[in-house]
Enzyme design. Structure first.
Site, PDB file in Angstrom:
ATOM      1  N   TYR A 165       0.870  -1.385   0.161  1.00 14.54           N
ATOM      2  CA  TYR A 165       0.059   0.156   0.135  1.00 14.54           C
ATOM      3  C   TYR A 165       0.951   1.172  -0.005  1.00 14.54           C
ATOM      4  CZ  TYR A 165      -3.604   3.382   1.679  1.00 14.54           C
ATOM      5  OH  TYR A 165      -4.662   4.376   2.124  1.00 14.54           O
ATOM      6  N   LYS A 169       1.136   4.167  -2.983  1.00 13.58           N
ATOM      7  CA  LYS A 169       0.476   5.621  -2.608  1.00 13.58           C
ATOM      8  C   LYS A 169       1.506   6.406  -2.645  1.00 13.58           C
ATOM      9  CE  LYS A 169      -3.995   5.151  -1.573  1.00 13.58           C
ATOM     10  NZ  LYS A 169      -4.827   5.663  -2.670  1.00 13.58           N
TER      11      LYS A 169
END
Length: 304
Positions: A165, A169
């Protein structure tokens, strides 16, 4: 009711719940015609169908707004093209993209498998690219458009058990900057928001320790709707001079984040050796080193 995006056509991905739903509702309340995209699955990829997207569309229409549901996946170029084509087919144009679709496959790095890695990269990073790329030709031809990408302090600062993640991001931040640079000549803008909000994503955070429970309770105070006004603003003509920026929203706070720039340099006229780096360079720069911190360590004050 505001009319700051009146007449604009806006795609919001992952808009079936949480932040995406709030953004879609706020766009419609401010005059936009909205493509509500949601594949209709859980964070773990279960389920499917058009339920969440259709429910948000029904809310918008009940309030007098215009919206159309779309259930294609952002994780493929074909799906992304269809999402944007839905806007063209129903409303004849596209003015803004909000790349919000997301998933989680949290696992400590040394136990993370390939599938957990790829699934998160596919939705967050590949999804942001595919949907943005699908809209780019329309933005270029009309010489206007706005991209709003959701990033995270998990990538900007760091967090435990989120290598997939966090990498995705932070990649979104670089993607946004590249879009802003490449498309500025066509009056196209691209910005990022790192949202702090309680949603389907954050509801999966483990709360099996007192520290984790306290963090979760703090997050619950941060409503998804607090993120929406900034997204609406960034999609509007009022933000025509705002591009390549990195914002965060935390309850009633809006933050502008720094971006990587040199903070210290050392020079040796005869050039460096591994030994001189150890003896001179690193001691000279050590005071500027960043600590091994997580997002909640850095942004540790109570939400306002």
């Amino acid at each position: 009711m505001s009319d700051i995006v009146a007449g604009k056509v806006v795609v919001v991905t992952g808009a079936g719940g949480g932040i995406g739903r709030s953004v879609a509702l706020a766009m419609a309340a401010s005059g936009a015609r909205v493509i509500v995209n949601d594949i209709g699955v859980s964070l773990a990829g279960e389920g499917g169908g058009d339920g969440p997207a259709q429910q948000v569309v029904a809310e918008i229409r009940a309030s007098g707004g215009e919206a159309v549901a779309n259930t294609d996946s952002v994780a493929s170029s074909q799906g992304a093209n269809q999402i944007v084509q839905t806007a063209i087919d129903h409303f004849g144009r596209i003015d803004a993209i909000v790349n919000n679709a997301g998933n989680l496959r949290d696992r400590v790095f040394h136990k993370m498998n390939e599938e957990e890695w790829r699934q998160v990269i596919d939705v967050h990073l590949h999804g942001a690219f595919f949907v943005s790329r699908a809209a780019a030709p329309f933005f270029r031809e009309q010489e206007s458009g706005a991209f709003v990408h959701m990033t995270s302090t998990s990538g900007l600062i760091g967090n435990l058990g989120q290598a997939n993640y966090a990498a995705a991001k932070l990649g979104v931040v670089a993607l946004s900057k590249s879009i802003a640079l490449d498309m500025s000549r066509y009056n196209v803008r691209s910005n990022c928001i790192a949202p702090f909000a309680w949603s389907r994503m954050t509801s999966s955070i483990p709360s099996d320790t007192p520290e984790a429970q306290a963090r979760v309770e703090k997050l619950k105070k941060m409503e998804p709707g607090k993120v929406a006004p900034l997204a609406v603003y960034l999609a509007s003509d009022a933000a025509k001079d705002v591009t390549a920026q990195l914002f965060a929203v935390r309850a009633n706070e809006i933050m502008l984040f720094s971006q990587p720039r040199p903070i210290r340099s050392v020079h040796l006229s005869e050039g460096w050796t591994p030994e001189s780096i150890a003896d001179v360079a690193i001691p000279s720069m050590r005071k500027q080193f960043y600590a091994l911190e997580r997002s909640p360590d850095v942004i540790d004050w109570d939400p306002i």
